[in-house]
Design a protein around this motif. Structure first.
Motif, PDB file in Angstrom:
ATOM      1  N   PRO A 149       1.013  -1.258   0.197  1.00 60.52           N
ATOM      2  CA  PRO A 149      -0.077   0.070  -0.071  1.00 60.52           C
ATOM      3  C   PRO A 149       1.071   1.209   0.092  1.00 60.52           C
ATOM      4  O   PRO A 149       1.977   1.151   0.402  1.00 60.52           O
TER       5      PRO A 149
ATOM      6  N   VAL B 247       0.921   5.653  -1.514  1.00 58.93           N
ATOM      7  CA  VAL B 247       0.426   6.949  -2.039  1.00 58.93           C
ATOM      8  C   VAL B 247       1.396   7.432  -3.106  1.00 58.93           C
ATOM      9  O   VAL B 247       2.469   7.377  -2.676  1.00 58.93           O
ATOM     10  N   TYR B 248       0.892   7.580  -4.306  1.00 59.01           N
ATOM     11  CA  TYR B 248       1.982   8.424  -5.490  1.00 59.01           C
ATOM     12  C   TYR B 248       1.365   9.619  -5.927  1.00 59.01           C
ATOM     13  O   TYR B 248       0.399   9.966  -5.804  1.00 59.01           O
TER      14      TYR B 248
ATOM     15  N   LYS C 197      -3.941   6.979  -4.177  1.00 59.06           N
ATOM     16  CA  LYS C 197      -3.749   5.844  -3.196  1.00 59.06           C
ATOM     17  C   LYS C 197      -3.735   4.440  -3.918  1.00 59.06           C
ATOM     18  O   LYS C 197      -4.460   4.413  -4.878  1.00 59.06           O
TER      19      LYS C 197
ATOM     20  N   LYS D 190      -3.851  -0.015  -2.930  1.00 58.97           N
ATOM     21  CA  LYS D 190      -3.689  -1.166  -2.013  1.00 58.97           C
ATOM     22  C   LYS D 190      -2.367  -1.739  -2.397  1.00 58.97           C
ATOM     23  O   LYS D 190      -1.359  -2.353  -1.944  1.00 58.97           O
TER      24      LYS D 190
ATOM     25  N   LEU E 260       0.753  -0.567  -4.977  1.00 58.52           N
ATOM     26  CA  LEU E 260       1.388   0.514  -5.831  1.00 58.52           C
ATOM     27  C   LEU E 260       1.963  -0.160  -7.202  1.00 58.52           C
ATOM     28  O   LEU E 260       1.579   0.634  -8.383  1.00 58.52           O
TER      29      LEU E 260
ATOM     30  N   TRP F 207       6.573   7.710  -5.230  1.00 55.69           N
ATOM     31  CA  TRP F 207       5.619   7.058  -4.350  1.00 55.69           C
ATOM     32  C   TRP F 207       6.077   7.002  -2.914  1.00 55.69           C
ATOM     33  O   TRP F 207       7.388   7.164  -2.515  1.00 55.69           O
TER      34      TRP F 207
ATOM     35  N   GLU G 196      -3.928   0.546   4.445  1.00 54.92           N
ATOM     36  CA  GLU G 196      -4.777   1.127   3.439  1.00 54.92           C
ATOM     37  C   GLU G 196      -5.466   2.538   3.911  1.00 54.92           C
ATOM     38  O   GLU G 196      -5.464   3.685   3.454  1.00 54.92           O
TER      39      GLU G 196
ATOM     40  N   ALA H  22      -2.848   5.141   3.993  1.00 50.14           N
ATOM     41  CA  ALA H  22      -2.686   5.596   2.670  1.00 50.14           C
ATOM     42  C   ALA H  22      -3.796   6.671   2.388  1.00 50.14           C
ATOM     43  O   ALA H  22      -3.597   7.644   1.783  1.00 50.14           O
ATOM     44  N   LEU H  23      -5.028   6.453   2.955  1.00 51.86           N
ATOM     45  CA  LEU H  23      -6.094   7.215   2.688  1.00 51.86           C
ATOM     46  C   LEU H  23      -5.945   8.409   3.626  1.00 51.86           C
ATOM     47  O   LEU H  23      -6.238   9.773   2.870  1.00 51.86           O
TER      48      LEU H  23
ATOM     49  N   GLU I 243      -3.202  10.579   1.400  1.00 51.83           N
ATOM     50  CA  GLU I 243      -3.568  10.868   0.371  1.00 51.83           C
ATOM     51  C   GLU I 243      -4.556  12.421   0.717  1.00 51.83           C
ATOM     52  O   GLU I 243      -4.301  13.310  -0.175  1.00 51.83           O
TER      53      GLU I 243
END
Length: 686
Positions: free
Chosen positions: A18, A20-21, A35, A37, A39, A69, A75, A78-79, A82
């Protein structure tokens, strides 16, 4: 325009975890944040063949010059990251909601020594408890005025408060009992803060216990013969009940929920939120956004949840007001996957949050109300956008530039074809002048030269008929011609458009030499500068061929393909892709959608007329549901009559015995025409 292969990471560099990019352009500005799960799996999707990407995604990856990234543990992390990056960088290709208007909220400044009740707009401040937002500021002031009788909290500004303390006299509200006057020491800071907390509790929906306590105190005062105090408590109870009546009861008394609805089209989306606290609608707000990304309803809901609750940190930050995270969040579609966003909301609230789609009952009914508000907000936004003269002028200029026209197309005509599995083939023509619909010049056509699902052939016929009429109109001085027109126009001038299936208006003779009383060219004597067809390359080629056959070379043609909103030109192998923010694209879409709506309305009316006179009406025991199922399966009564009993019995809901009855009934009426029961007219069985 960059080539994505120039900055594509090497195989094995992207982790399968997981994260974020961020995509950056050549100036190192962040243009997109996402984001994933996994990449590796998500980023590989961006570096496939450009022809397989959605046009908006294709524009993003060709605008970018690099990608980077950050790996996270879960996750949910990541949320959160993001959301933080979207707020920090404001990427141009991410969905960005904007308020469709400025909503006021009721705020209590608990971060001050003497909390103040006031109306506030704009971003939230730390230590302030908010309730709302509300549709109108006056509604807040009316509610506050009623509640100050029971909760005499300070409402004055800092300047008024300071001056009253200096002169030792309270303001008017202090004299009439609507302020406890902490400025002159009538109450201590602790007592005033307790009043403010009670005010907040009541606004947060904790009304039942407080009213019961007041009623108990009123009864005790009456029993002790303190009638003046009992009367004052009675009036306080009445004031609070009147304040509560301003919010209609919609759900169970203990319900705390936010309901979110989304209305969208290919280019824009509108979000409406109802805040329900204690079973009452305590606030409402709405957003609109341009759909820069290729997103669906679930993704729009996820972005709305991030923006709505991203700044919330549990009930402690908001005091349980309608701006905080409630126990339930009701949405039209769940994000995929729903688990991380539900966990993120629970962390924001500090307790479990139920994220779900309402299926039945009062909550479902209220969700339908929220959805109607979202639809209305989208229509209102489009109407405001279309009614602005400067915006319309810019749209026409952008269309002229994109299509390489000599001047802005002041008159645009759009054609669309509609049918049901090849039956009842009809067409529509809508007219926009100066960017506005001219409904009196809409026209409807009935395609009679052939039957079947051939939109290209139908488009050629309609354009030919319209411009044959135009050539005749240029020279006519007498009655309308018939034979040389190659088919009749279905109706004359159409007021806002007529109900589909209405009898065609009688053709009228000319008044003067093809002119109206105001000297304007009459009916089809006024040509467009641009023809728009609903469709892609084949429909555009058919319309262009029709014009060339008639020797017309001063009318431009383009097509708007609905799936990707691409603009097609005659003879071009590649479409013209207008910028997502283009007002020209927005105007072309409105024209196309109006033509589609007008055609569908006419086609449904013809289908309903045919169904009312169907021979199936005479079949004993055959209801409307199975009648529609048979016609939908076979397409027409003619095909149903030719079907065998076995084929009829394959229709869902139709058994063998019913199929035999239908076959027998239709074989006995094979020679008899259908009759429209509403008008008595004979309807040909197509």
């Amino acid at each position: 325009m960059a080539d994505p292969s120039t900055y594509r990471p090497k195989p094995g560099e992207i982790p399968d975890s997981p994260g974020v990019y961020r995509f950056r352009d050549e100036h190192r500005r962040v243009i997109y944040v996402g984001k994933a799960k996994s990449l590796r799996q998500r980023l590989n999707n961006y570096f496939q063949d450009l022809a397989g990407l959605h046009p908006r995604t294709r524009t993003m990856v060709t605008t970018a010059a690099s990608v980077e990234w950050t790996v996270v543990g879960t996750e949910v992390e990541a949320l959160q990251l993001e959301y933080t990056w979207i707020q920090e960088f404001a990427p141009r290709f991410n969905v960005k909601y904007r308020d469709d208007k400025s909503y006021p909220s009721l705020a209590v400044t608990m971060n001050e020594e003497f909390p103040r009740v006031q109306v506030m707009r704009g971003p939230k401040k730390k230590g302030v408890r908010y309730f709302g937002p509300y549709g109108q500021a006056w509604a807040i002031r009316e509610t506050v005025d009623l509640m100050l009788r029971v909760f005499p909290v300070r409402t004055c500004s800092a300047g008024v408060f300071k001056r009253s303390a200096q002169i030792g006299r309270p303001c008017l509200l202090g004299y009439i009992g609507k302020c406890s006057a902490p400025c002159v020491g009538r109450v201590t800071p602790e007592e005033h803060r307790e009043l403010a907390e009670e005010f907040c509790d009541f606004m947060a929906g904790h009304t039942g216990s407080y009213l019961r306590r007041l009623e108990r105190e009123m009864q005790e005062a009456a029993e002790e013969l303190e009638y003046e105090r009992a009367a004052r408590l009675r009036d306080d109870i009445d004031a609070l009940k009147r304040a509560m009546e301003k919010n209609a009861v919609v759900l169970a008394d203990a319900t705390d929920a936010d309901l979110i609805a989304v209305a969208e089209d290919e280019l824009e989306a509108a979000v409406q939120i109802f805040h329900v606290r204690g079973g009452r609608v305590r606030g409402q707000r709405g957003w609109v956004t341009d759909k820069v990304e290729a997103v669906g309803t679930a993704e729009l809901v996820e972005h709305a949840l991030q923006q709505l609750y991203g700044a919330e940190q549990g009930d402690a930050a908001t005091g349980g007001g309608s701006g905080g995270v409630p126990k339930e969040v009701l949405v039209p579609a769940l994000p995929e996957p729903a688990g991380p966003i539900a966990q993120w909301l629970s962390e924001r609230r500090g307790a479990q949050v139920s994220l779900r789609v309402p299926q039945r009952g009062d909550k479902r009914a209220l969700m339908e109300t929220v959805d109607r508000n979202a639809q209305h907000a989208l229509v209102l936004h489009k109407t405001k956008r279309a009614s602005d003269l400067t915006t319309r002028s810019r749209a026409l200029e952008e269309i002229a530039e994109a299509l390489d026209l000599d001047s802005a197309p002041l008159r645009v005509e759009c054609f669309d074809i509609s049918h049901l599995q090849g039956d009842d083939v009809v067409a529509s023509m809508v007219v926009f002048e100066d960017g506005l619909a001219r409904k009196s010049e809409y026209r409807r056509f009935q395609i009679k030269s052939f039957a079947g699902q051939d939109d290209v052939r139908a488009m050629h016929e309609v354009v030919s008929r319209r411009f044959r009429r135009y050539l005749v109109e240029k020279q006519r001085t007498g009655e309308w011609p018939d034979e040389e027109l190659g088919g009749e126009l279905e109706s004359g001038p159409v007021p806002e458009p007529p109900e589909a299936g209405e009898p065609a208006a009688a053709r009228q003779p000319a008044q003067g030499a093809g002119r109206d009383e105001d000297g304007r060219p009459k009916k089809f004597a006024y040509p467009p500068q641009l023809i728009v067809v609903d469709g892609g390359q084949p429909q555009v080629a058919a319309a262009q061929a029709a014009l060339e056959e008639l020797g017309i070379d001063d009318v431009a043609v383009c097509g708007l393909a609905k799936r990707l909103e691409e603009v097609w030109l005659p003879g071009e192998s590649d479409p013209v892709v207008l910028p997502r923010s283009s007002e020209g694209l927005y105007l072309l879409q409105r024209v196309r959608d109006e033509a589609h709506r007008f055609a569908i309305r006419y086609q449904r009316g013809k289908r309903g007329k045919r169904l009312r006179g169907s021979p199936l009406d005479a079949v004993p025991g055959l209801g409307e549901t199975r009648k529609k199922a048979l016609l939908k399966h076979f397409g027409s009564v003619k095909k149903l009559r030719a079907a065998s009993v076995e084929e009829i019995s394959q229709v869902p809901g139709v058994g063998r015995k019913t199929a035999e009855t239908v076959a027998a009934a239709l074989s006995g009426t094979a020679a008899g025409p259908a009759v429209n029961t509403a008008t008595g007219e004979i309807v040909e069985d197509e």
